[in-house]
Scaffold this motif. Sequence first.
Motif, PDB file in Angstrom:
ATOM      1  N   LYS A 254       0.845  -1.181   0.000  1.00 28.40           N
ATOM      2  CA  LYS A 254       0.000   0.000   0.000  1.00 28.40           C
ATOM      3  C   LYS A 254       0.884   1.235   0.000  1.00 28.40           C
ATOM      4  CE  LYS A 254      -3.848   2.209   2.488  1.00 28.40           C
ATOM      5  NZ  LYS A 254      -4.814   2.101   3.612  1.00 28.40           N
ATOM      6  N   SER A 255       0.390   2.308  -0.622  1.00 29.53           N
ATOM      7  CA  SER A 255       1.132   3.567  -0.592  1.00 29.53           C
ATOM      8  C   SER A 255       0.185   4.739  -0.794  1.00 29.53           C
ATOM      9  CB  SER A 255       2.243   3.596  -1.655  1.00 29.53           C
ATOM     10  OG  SER A 255       1.693   3.508  -2.960  1.00 29.53           O
ATOM     11  N   TYR A 256       0.671   5.911  -0.431  1.00 30.51           N
ATOM     12  CA  TYR A 256      -0.052   7.177  -0.585  1.00 30.51           C
ATOM     13  C   TYR A 256       0.961   8.134  -1.176  1.00 30.51           C
ATOM     14  CZ  TYR A 256      -2.616  11.409   0.988  1.00 30.51           C
ATOM     15  OH  TYR A 256      -3.279  12.609   1.060  1.00 30.51           O
ATOM     16  N   GLN A 257       0.840   8.409  -2.496  1.00 32.07           N
ATOM     17  CA  GLN A 257       1.904   9.098  -3.204  1.00 32.07           C
ATOM     18  C   GLN A 257       1.380  10.321  -3.952  1.00 32.07           C
ATOM     19  OE1 GLN A 257       4.949   6.578  -5.098  1.00 32.07           O
ATOM     20  NE2 GLN A 257       3.724   4.792  -4.557  1.00 32.07           N
ATOM     21  N   TRP A 258       2.188  11.381  -3.934  1.00 26.87           N
ATOM     22  CA  TRP A 258       1.830  12.657  -4.563  1.00 26.87           C
ATOM     23  C   TRP A 258       1.959  12.566  -6.070  1.00 26.87           C
ATOM     24  CZ3 TRP A 258       4.777  16.761  -6.948  1.00 26.87           C
ATOM     25  CH2 TRP A 258       4.097  17.991  -7.030  1.00 26.87           C
ATOM     26  N   ILE A 259       0.959  13.137  -6.776  1.00 25.24           N
ATOM     27  CA  ILE A 259       0.984  13.207  -8.230  1.00 25.24           C
ATOM     28  C   ILE A 259       1.358  14.610  -8.688  1.00 25.24           C
ATOM     29  CG2 ILE A 259      -0.403  12.999 -10.338  1.00 25.24           C
ATOM     30  CD1 ILE A 259      -2.192  11.022  -8.770  1.00 25.24           C
ATOM     31  N   SER A 260       0.574  15.597  -8.251  1.00 23.35           N
ATOM     32  CA  SER A 260       0.783  16.983  -8.665  1.00 23.35           C
ATOM     33  C   SER A 260      -0.067  17.878  -7.776  1.00 23.35           C
ATOM     34  CB  SER A 260       0.386  17.179 -10.133  1.00 23.35           C
ATOM     35  OG  SER A 260      -1.018  16.980 -10.290  1.00 23.35           O
ATOM     36  N   GLU A 261       0.131  19.200  -7.929  1.00 25.38           N
ATOM     37  CA  GLU A 261      -0.670  20.131  -7.142  1.00 25.38           C
ATOM     38  C   GLU A 261      -2.137  20.077  -7.557  1.00 25.38           C
ATOM     39  OE1 GLU A 261       1.259  23.941  -5.884  1.00 25.38           O
ATOM     40  OE2 GLU A 261       2.657  23.442  -7.509  1.00 25.38           O
ATOM     41  N   GLY A 262      -2.404  19.833  -8.840  1.00 28.80           N
ATOM     42  CA  GLY A 262      -3.777  19.782  -9.319  1.00 28.80           C
ATOM     43  C   GLY A 262      -4.468  18.467  -9.024  1.00 28.80           C
ATOM     44  N   ALA A 263      -3.759  17.354  -9.167  1.00 27.32           N
ATOM     45  CA  ALA A 263      -4.356  16.025  -8.982  1.00 27.32           C
ATOM     46  C   ALA A 263      -4.250  15.525  -7.553  1.00 27.32           C
ATOM     47  CB  ALA A 263      -3.706  15.016  -9.931  1.00 27.32           C
ATOM     48  N   GLY A 264      -3.382  16.125  -6.756  1.00 27.11           N
ATOM     49  CA  GLY A 264      -3.243  15.705  -5.367  1.00 27.11           C
ATOM     50  C   GLY A 264      -2.506  14.377  -5.226  1.00 27.11           C
ATOM     51  N   TYR A 265      -3.005  13.532  -4.345  1.00 29.70           N
ATOM     52  CA  TYR A 265      -2.359  12.263  -4.011  1.00 29.70           C
ATOM     53  C   TYR A 265      -3.142  11.078  -4.572  1.00 29.70           C
ATOM     54  CZ  TYR A 265       0.665  14.606  -0.575  1.00 29.70           C
ATOM     55  OH  TYR A 265       1.600  15.412   0.033  1.00 29.70           O
ATOM     56  N   ALA A 266      -2.429   9.966  -4.725  1.00 29.08           N
ATOM     57  CA  ALA A 266      -3.047   8.691  -5.075  1.00 29.08           C
ATOM     58  C   ALA A 266      -2.846   7.707  -3.933  1.00 29.08           C
ATOM     59  CB  ALA A 266      -2.445   8.120  -6.358  1.00 29.08           C
ATOM     60  N   THR A 267      -3.924   7.003  -3.574  1.00 30.03           N
ATOM     61  CA  THR A 267      -3.821   5.873  -2.653  1.00 30.03           C
ATOM     62  C   THR A 267      -3.794   4.611  -3.496  1.00 30.03           C
ATOM     63  OG1 THR A 267      -5.015   7.031  -0.903  1.00 30.03           O
ATOM     64  CG2 THR A 267      -4.910   4.624  -0.765  1.00 30.03           C
ATOM     65  N   ILE A 268      -2.751   3.799  -3.314  1.00 29.14           N
ATOM     66  CA  ILE A 268      -2.569   2.590  -4.128  1.00 29.14           C
ATOM     67  C   ILE A 268      -2.537   1.376  -3.211  1.00 29.14           C
ATOM     68  CG2 ILE A 268      -1.066   1.383  -5.764  1.00 29.14           C
ATOM     69  CD1 ILE A 268      -0.236   4.924  -5.465  1.00 29.14           C
ATOM     70  N   GLU A 269      -3.397   0.408  -3.482  1.00 28.98           N
ATOM     71  CA  GLU A 269      -3.385  -0.853  -2.746  1.00 28.98           C
ATOM     72  C   GLU A 269      -3.074  -1.983  -3.716  1.00 28.98           C
ATOM     73  OE1 GLU A 269      -6.949  -1.509  -0.549  1.00 28.98           O
ATOM     74  OE2 GLU A 269      -6.827   0.400   0.540  1.00 28.98           O
ATOM     75  N   MET A 270      -2.065  -2.763  -3.411  1.00 28.03           N
ATOM     76  CA  MET A 270      -1.713  -3.885  -4.268  1.00 28.03           C
ATOM     77  C   MET A 270      -2.538  -5.102  -3.870  1.00 28.03           C
ATOM     78  SD  MET A 270       1.942  -5.674  -5.139  1.00 28.03           S
ATOM     79  CE  MET A 270       1.968  -6.671  -3.647  1.00 28.03           C
ATOM     80  N   ILE A 271      -3.385  -5.539  -4.790  1.00 29.11           N
ATOM     81  CA  ILE A 271      -4.157  -6.761  -4.570  1.00 29.11           C
ATOM     82  C   ILE A 271      -3.281  -7.958  -4.899  1.00 29.11           C
ATOM     83  CG2 ILE A 271      -6.293  -7.958  -5.070  1.00 29.11           C
ATOM     84  CD1 ILE A 271      -6.501  -5.081  -3.836  1.00 29.11           C
ATOM     85  N   SER A 272      -2.589  -7.875  -6.022  1.00 28.88           N
ATOM     86  CA  SER A 272      -1.636  -8.917  -6.402  1.00 28.88           C
ATOM     87  C   SER A 272      -0.629  -8.309  -7.364  1.00 28.88           C
ATOM     88  CB  SER A 272      -2.342 -10.107  -7.056  1.00 28.88           C
ATOM     89  OG  SER A 272      -3.036  -9.682  -8.221  1.00 28.88           O
ATOM     90  N   ALA A 273       0.610  -8.757  -7.288  1.00 33.67           N
ATOM     91  CA  ALA A 273       1.667  -8.295  -8.189  1.00 33.67           C
ATOM     92  C   ALA A 273       1.707  -9.165  -9.433  1.00 33.67           C
ATOM     93  CB  ALA A 273       3.020  -8.331  -7.481  1.00 33.67           C
ATOM     94  N   PRO A 274       2.201  -8.634 -10.552  1.00 34.03           N
ATOM     95  CA  PRO A 274       2.398  -9.478 -11.733  1.00 34.03           C
ATOM     96  C   PRO A 274       3.382 -10.592 -11.420  1.00 34.03           C
ATOM     97  CG  PRO A 274       2.625  -7.139 -12.269  1.00 34.03           C
ATOM     98  CD  PRO A 274       2.599  -7.247 -10.780  1.00 34.03           C
ATOM     99  N   PRO A 275       3.322 -11.693 -12.126  1.00 31.62           N
ATOM    100  CA  PRO A 275       4.259 -12.789 -11.892  1.00 31.62           C
ATOM    101  C   PRO A 275       5.713 -12.311 -11.926  1.00 31.62           C
ATOM    102  CG  PRO A 275       2.560 -13.488 -13.410  1.00 31.62           C
ATOM    103  CD  PRO A 275       2.360 -12.009 -13.194  1.00 31.62           C
ATOM    104  N   GLY A 276       6.480 -12.702 -10.901  1.00 34.38           N
ATOM    105  CA  GLY A 276       7.893 -12.339 -10.851  1.00 34.38           C
ATOM    106  C   GLY A 276       8.186 -11.016 -10.187  1.00 34.38           C
ATOM    107  N   GLN A 277       7.138 -10.267  -9.745  1.00 32.69           N
ATOM    108  CA  GLN A 277       7.353  -8.985  -9.086  1.00 32.69           C
ATOM    109  C   GLN A 277       6.833  -9.045  -7.658  1.00 32.69           C
ATOM    110  OE1 GLN A 277       6.536  -6.268 -13.092  1.00 32.69           O
ATOM    111  NE2 GLN A 277       5.997  -5.459 -11.101  1.00 32.69           N
ATOM    112  N   LYS A 278       7.414  -8.180  -6.798  1.00 32.72           N
ATOM    113  CA  LYS A 278       6.965  -8.073  -5.416  1.00 32.72           C
ATOM    114  C   LYS A 278       6.061  -6.870  -5.198  1.00 32.72           C
ATOM    115  CE  LYS A 278      10.594 -10.346  -2.697  1.00 32.72           C
ATOM    116  NZ  LYS A 278      11.560 -10.136  -1.586  1.00 32.72           N
ATOM    117  N   SER A 279       6.186  -5.858  -6.074  1.00 31.94           N
ATOM    118  CA  SER A 279       5.476  -4.598  -5.901  1.00 31.94           C
ATOM    119  C   SER A 279       4.928  -4.130  -7.241  1.00 31.94           C
ATOM    120  CB  SER A 279       6.428  -3.537  -5.311  1.00 31.94           C
ATOM    121  OG  SER A 279       6.973  -3.978  -4.089  1.00 31.94           O
ATOM    122  N   PRO A 280       3.983  -3.157  -7.218  1.00 35.60           N
ATOM    123  CA  PRO A 280       3.482  -2.631  -8.482  1.00 35.60           C
ATOM    124  C   PRO A 280       4.577  -2.098  -9.389  1.00 35.60           C
ATOM    125  CG  PRO A 280       2.138  -1.837  -6.652  1.00 35.60           C
ATOM    126  CD  PRO A 280       3.321  -2.546  -6.065  1.00 35.60           C
TER     127      PRO A 280
END
Length: 207
Positions: A181-207
């Motif tokens: 999970k993460s809460y990351q800034w995009i821009s002053e206009g778009a604000g922040y994104a909250t990202i929750e990983m349900i599952s990673a692609p095969p071979g990856q640990k994170s988005p």
Amino acid sequence: MTRFAPLVLLLLAACLRPAAGPSLDAARAQIASLPAHVVSRGVILVQAGSPPRVASLTPSGKNGPVTTWQSGDRVSLSFLQGVLVATRGLGDDLMAQDAGPLPKLLSQGQGGTYQRQTRHLSGENQIRGTTLTCSLEPGNPERILLANGTTDARRFVENCHAGTLRITNLYWRDTRGSLVKSYQWISEGAGYATIEMISAPPGQKSP
């Protein structure tokens, strides 16, 4: 650039919707009911934009270590080992961002200080670069809620500044080393994104 089949996008029908539509909780419930063969391809849940909108995204392509995730209406977020490096389709998009040493620090569970470069479009459609001075501080483990249940994760707080701009990003790393999970800034206009990983692609640990 490697591209992924759009099968999961069709199954999810994952268009970004206004805040008056599905909430994060409602979206979590929908994703929890997806069949295993869909989830195994990789799914993230995102709340982003102004006003906030909710979507489930699936992998649409890979360029070296960067994975791009896309919703049904072609809004996309790109990540380097879970760190947001670009967005498209949100209006005031993050055109590009240098992750710096952040992915390595997160993977090692360490803090540190460093600089990161961000690029946005100005009102004249010119690329505007900003140098952020950042610090990362590891926090204590805590229990967090995701679509597929609760999990124990350690929270990391990243504080960045440039002039009067102040940004605070949050990252949660589980006991397996995945950024769930993460809460990351995009821009002053778009604000922040909250990202929750349900599952990673095969071979990856994170988005």
